[in-house]
Design an enzyme around this catalytic site. Structure first.
Site, short mmCIF file in Angstrom:
data_model
loop_
_atom_site.label_atom_id
_atom_site.label_comp_id
_atom_site.label_asym_id
_atom_site.label_seq_id
_atom_site.Cartn_x
_atom_site.Cartn_y
_atom_site.Cartn_z
CE LYS A 24 39.20 17.26 105.81
NZ LYS A 24 38.05 18.02 106.30
CG ASN A 25 40.25 20.13 108.48
OD1 ASN A 25 39.58 19.94 107.47
ND2 ASN A 25 40.07 19.43 109.59
NE ARG B 196 29.18 21.72 109.07
CZ ARG B 196 27.99 22.23 109.24
NH1 ARG B 196 26.95 21.69 108.68
NH2 ARG B 196 27.81 23.28 110.00
CB CYS C 248 27.25 17.37 109.53
SG CYS C 248 28.85 16.63 109.39
NE ARG D 176 30.77 19.99 111.57
CZ ARG D 176 31.71 19.65 110.72
NH1 ARG D 176 31.59 18.56 110.01
NH2 ARG D 176 32.79 20.38 110.59
CG ASP E 27 39.08 16.11 113.00
OD1 ASP E 27 37.87 15.97 113.26
OD2 ASP E 27 39.54 17.14 112.45
NE ARG F 105 33.94 15.61 102.61
CZ ARG F 105 33.14 16.23 103.45
NH1 ARG F 105 32.09 15.61 103.91
NH2 ARG F 105 33.36 17.47 103.82
N1 EPU Z 1 29.65 25.24 116.81
C1 EPU Z 1 28.51 25.94 117.15
N2 EPU Z 1 28.22 27.08 116.43
C2 EPU Z 1 29.00 27.52 115.40
C3 EPU Z 1 30.17 26.78 115.08
C4 EPU Z 1 30.46 25.65 115.80
O1 EPU Z 1 27.77 25.57 118.05
O2 EPU Z 1 28.67 28.54 114.79
C5 EPU Z 1 29.97 24.02 117.56
C6 EPU Z 1 29.99 22.78 116.66
O3 EPU Z 1 28.71 22.25 116.50
C7 EPU Z 1 30.91 21.87 117.44
C8 EPU Z 1 31.92 22.84 118.06
O4 EPU Z 1 31.29 24.13 118.04
O5 EPU Z 1 30.20 21.24 118.46
C9 EPU Z 1 33.23 22.94 117.34
O6 EPU Z 1 33.00 23.15 115.95
P1 EPU Z 1 34.07 23.92 115.05
O7 EPU Z 1 33.43 25.16 114.52
O8 EPU Z 1 35.33 24.09 115.83
O9 EPU Z 1 34.29 22.89 113.88
P2 EPU Z 1 34.38 23.18 112.34
O10 EPU Z 1 35.11 24.43 112.08
O11 EPU Z 1 33.03 23.02 111.72
C10 EPU Z 1 36.67 21.97 112.01
C11 EPU Z 1 37.20 20.87 111.16
C12 EPU Z 1 36.62 19.54 111.60
C13 EPU Z 1 37.02 19.32 113.07
C14 EPU Z 1 36.54 20.50 113.91
C15 EPU Z 1 36.98 20.41 115.36
C16 EPU Z 1 37.54 21.97 109.04
C17 EPU Z 1 37.16 22.12 107.64
N3 EPU Z 1 36.83 21.13 109.77
O12 EPU Z 1 35.25 21.95 111.85
O13 EPU Z 1 37.24 18.55 110.80
O14 EPU Z 1 36.47 18.13 113.53
O15 EPU Z 1 37.05 21.73 113.37
O16 EPU Z 1 38.35 20.32 115.46
O17 EPU Z 1 38.49 22.58 109.51
C18 EPU Z 1 37.42 16.47 109.73
O18 EPU Z 1 38.45 16.89 109.18
O19 EPU Z 1 37.08 15.26 109.69
C19 EPU Z 1 36.56 17.41 110.45
C20 EPU Z 1 35.29 17.15 110.74
#
Ligand code: EPU
Length: 444
Positions: A49-50, A119, A143, A148, A331, A423
């Site tokens: 998915k990701n 998101r 979220c 996030r 995850d 999802r």
């Molecule tokens: N963060 C910030 N600012 C930003 C972006 C992120 O402070 O602009 C913080 C977040 O709040 C968090 C950390 O950085 O504390 C890491 O967030 P990241 O951006 O890496 O996460 P994401 O891209 O929003 C993806 C996966 C998530 C997974 C995380 C971490 C997708 C669609 N989602 O989220 O997947 O938990 O990376 O590995 O790729 C899931 O599949 O259940 C899921 C939540």
């Protein structure tokens, strides 16, 4: 359920749109669990998915068709397709292969009604901006697992020369042509890294991204972009260099297997003293989880794209701390916690990625687990027999953990709010039933 609709400009082609219609409030998962349940059999792992979500966004970068294979048929994919259809996407889904075509843009605006569902849809901002010079995308809100923010995405796009303003809950970005820059992420971000790699692919000159997240999903995206004609070096490394090109073209690309679905079924095997053979996966993407499961007593054999797990009668307690790849994935935290409720002793689980990712704990307590949460740590006291109860799924991985717990809880467990599981897990009840679980969906 999938609905076919004719494609406007080419009657020989069909566009298959998703009509994933259901009312979450009346769908629940019922599990008839048993303390001595043993899951046995084969399960095929779906595409990630990701990995597919950013790949879908990447198709906005070109006017030529992009063909993706090994698509997981999960709700987030259909939500993203719906949003992108409003932007001008035409698509055709055949089995698990998807052809994406964005010949021209119909709108540069991604509305809140769709962005709030998922998101990752925020990732359309950079590609729209890079290809069309303009994008208006709803700012994602809070979220269930934490605040996030998207500040690192925004700051990076600004460094690439985007003029960004915030109005009425929307992010408005404009740029004649993005300009390469040297950007260091303050902290590792999966979505932020993906977003900037896509935007930089069409920018003028060289972009250097430092302190990049290194998740396999990011590498899978980079490989797609390279096939589309992007010039990217350092795939999978902390520093990625991108030399922008004038335009990108079509490509044919395979989505990697879902490492979190893989990990979830490995925990299911370890938890139930099971004997499960996983196929169609990529063991090298889930090594930290495999290692932790081995320490906890499970026997795990890897052969090519298959993993065999045999659970042991005695589960050893294990401390885990979530961290960016290649560390232990956030995850997998909720699912691993369920395993630790059955360990002979106390385990400490530390969550370092998200602020509120212990929401499953209260529900696990309802099933009889003994867990205390202290800040970013959950102290899990095993071994506690679980007994079935009605619980609420608060997010995707929490839902998976409650289903796992329900399998070994005596009696009936009802998981409410199951829209979360849809999802990200494809046909999870069917896959678990194939291994001998008694699980079904109640529609009222
Ligand atoms: N963060 C910030 N600012 C930003 C972006 C992120 O402070 O602009 C913080 C977040 O709040 C968090 C950390 O950085 O504390 C890491 O967030 P990241 O951006 O890496 O996460 P994401 O891209 O929003 C993806 C996966 C998530 C997974 C995380 C971490 C997708 C669609 N989602 O989220 O997947 O938990 O990376 O590995 O790729 C899931 O599949 O259940 C899921 C939540």
């Amino acid at each position: 359920m999938l609905r076919r609709a004719p494609r406007n400009d080419n009657p020989s082609c069909v566009v298959i749109r998703a009509a994933f219609v259901y009312n979450p409030s009346v769908e629940r998962i019922r599990i008839l669990g048993r303390n001595d349940l043993r899951l046995k059999g084969d399960v095929r792992i779906s595409g990630s998915k990701n990995a597919v979500l950013p790949a879908l966004a990447a198709s906005l970068l070109t006017s030529e068709p992009v063909r993706l294979h090994n698509i997981p048929l999960v709700k987030d994919v259909f939500s993203m397709l719906k949003l992108m259809t409003e932007l001008g996407l035409e698509y055709a889904l055949e089995g698990t292969s998807l052809t994406l075509d964005v010949p021209k843009i119909l709108s540069e605006e991604a509305s809140y009604s769709l962005v709030k569902l998922m998101r990752a849809s925020f990732l359309v901002l950079g590609p729209l901006l890079a290809r069309f010079g303009k994008a208006i995308v709803a700012q994602p809100g809070g979220c269930a697992i934490g605040p996030r923010p998207v500040d690192l995405h925004i700051a990076g796009l600004q460094r690439l020369g985007a003029n960004i303003t915030f109005e009425h809950g929307y992010v408005k970005a404009e740029a004649d042509r993005l300009q390469g820059a040297d950007i260091r992420f303050e902290k590792k971000t999966v979505g932020g890294t993906e977003h900037l790699v896509m935007a930089a692919a069409l920018a003028r000159g060289e972009t250097v991204l430092r302190n990049c997240a290194q998740e396999p999903e990011i590498s899978n995206l980079c490989e797609l972009l390279i096939k589309m004609g992007a010039r990217i070096e350092g795939v999978g490394e902390e520093t990625i260099r991108i030399v922008g090109v004038e335009q990108l073209g079509g490509a044919d690309h395979e989505i990697i297997p879902d490492r979190i679905e893989t990990g979830t079924f490995l925990v299911a095997g370890a938890l139930t003293r099971g004997d499960i053979h996983l196929t169609g996966t990529e063991p090298s993407h889930i090594l930290t989880t495999i290692e932790k499961l081995r320490y906890s007593g499970a026997v795990i054999d890897v052969e090519g794209k298959a993993i065999h797990v045999t659970g042991s009668a005695e589960i050893r307690p294990q401390d885990v701390t979530t961290s960016p790849y290649p560390g232990f994935p956030t995850d997998m935290q909720a699912q691993f916690m369920v395993l630790m409720t059955q360990a002979a002793g106390t385990s400490i689980i530390t969550e370092t990625i998200f602020d509120r990712r212990f929401q499953h704990v209260n529900e696990l307590l309802r099933l009889g687990a003994t867990i205390e949460v202290m800040g970013d740590k959950a102290v899990v006291h095993g071994r506690t027999p679980l007994s079935g109860a009605e619980v609420i799924a608060t997010d995707l991985r929490a839902s998976a953990s409650l289903i796992l717990a329900g399998l070994i809880a005596s009696g009936e467990t009802i998981v409410n709010d199951v829209e979360h599981i849809d999802r990200g897990y494809e046909r999870i009840e069917e896959k678990l039933r194939g291994l001998g679980a008694r699980i079904d969906r109640i529609r009222e």
